[in-house]
Design a protein around this motif. Structure first.
Motif: not given
Length: 224
Positions: A176, A182, A215-216, A218-219, A222-223
């Motif tokens: 990610s 990021q 935050s992790s 969500q990222h 997406r990845a």
């Protein structure tokens, strides 16, 4: 040209690693850094030649990695790197959300100044690595930072749980974090957590850790 293996070395003052542990660490490193990618078949003989280690230690290392969920044995086919599952990622992050805010709250109350200094040193070492985009070393520092917090909680059972969760999520971290923004954002989130620990602000530390893990999540979602 034959592949040159770079095997992990023991730190000064530590007992030499066994062949099994050397094989385990290097195979795991290659899985986490995607040199052995999800779905790849792992040939024991080829790995043995690459690492210049006998097949028995390699076999033992793969058995250990199977118990950790990083590889699986497919009958009549062999050993394969475990595919990445978004459900598994989300389950790990759910457990982190449950345990790490509580852990950092304990660390606020129990961390000694030397531990806070070590956390600060870890984050300081990350700055040049962000500029060079050294994801492998940043992954290791991320693990070290969270491990230091768990050690400062003075709860070894909780520390073991958090260590296990981080070990199982290293591949997701590596996948990610492939953009500068990021990397810088995570660094700032770590600084927010540490600043709250240093101020002995329990509420702020817990909230900063929750925001970091959210935050992790969500990222990574997406990845993958």
């Amino acid at each position: 040209m034959a592949e040159q293996a770079i095997l992990p070395r023991q730190r000064d003052g530590q007992a030499p690693l066994s062949l099994r542990d050397r094989a385990y660490r290097e195979i795991k490193r290659r899985i986490n850094c995607l040199e052995f990618r999800p779905g790849d078949y792992l040939n024991e003989a080829r790995i043995s030649r690459t690492l210049r280690i006998g097949r028995t230690p390699v076999h033992q290392a793969l058995d250990r990695l199977m118990l950790e969920g990083l590889v699986q044995v497919i009958p009549r086919k062999g050993v394969v790197v475990q595919p990445i599952s978004l459900d598994q990622v989300l389950h790990i992050l759910e457990m982190r959300l449950l345990n790490e805010p509580h852990c950092v709250g304990l660390a606020v109350d129990r961390a000694i100044p030397q531990e806070i200094e070590r956390m600060r040193a870890i984050l300081g070492a990350a700055t040049p690595l962000i500029k060079s985009r050294n994801r492998e070393e940043l992954m290791n520092l991320d693990r070290a930072f969270h491990h230091q917090i768990s050690q400062a909680s003075r709860n070894p059972v909780l520390s073991d749980v958090i260590t296990m969760l981080h070990e199982r999520s290293l591949r997701f971290w590596f996948i990610s974090l492939n953009d500068d923004l990021q990397l810088r954002r995570i660094h700032q989130e770590h600084r927010d957590v540490l600043d709250a620990i240093e101020r002995r602000d329990r509420k702020a530390a817990i909230e900063a850790m929750r925001e970091h893990i959210e935050s992790s999540r969500q990222h990574i979602a997406r990845a993958i």
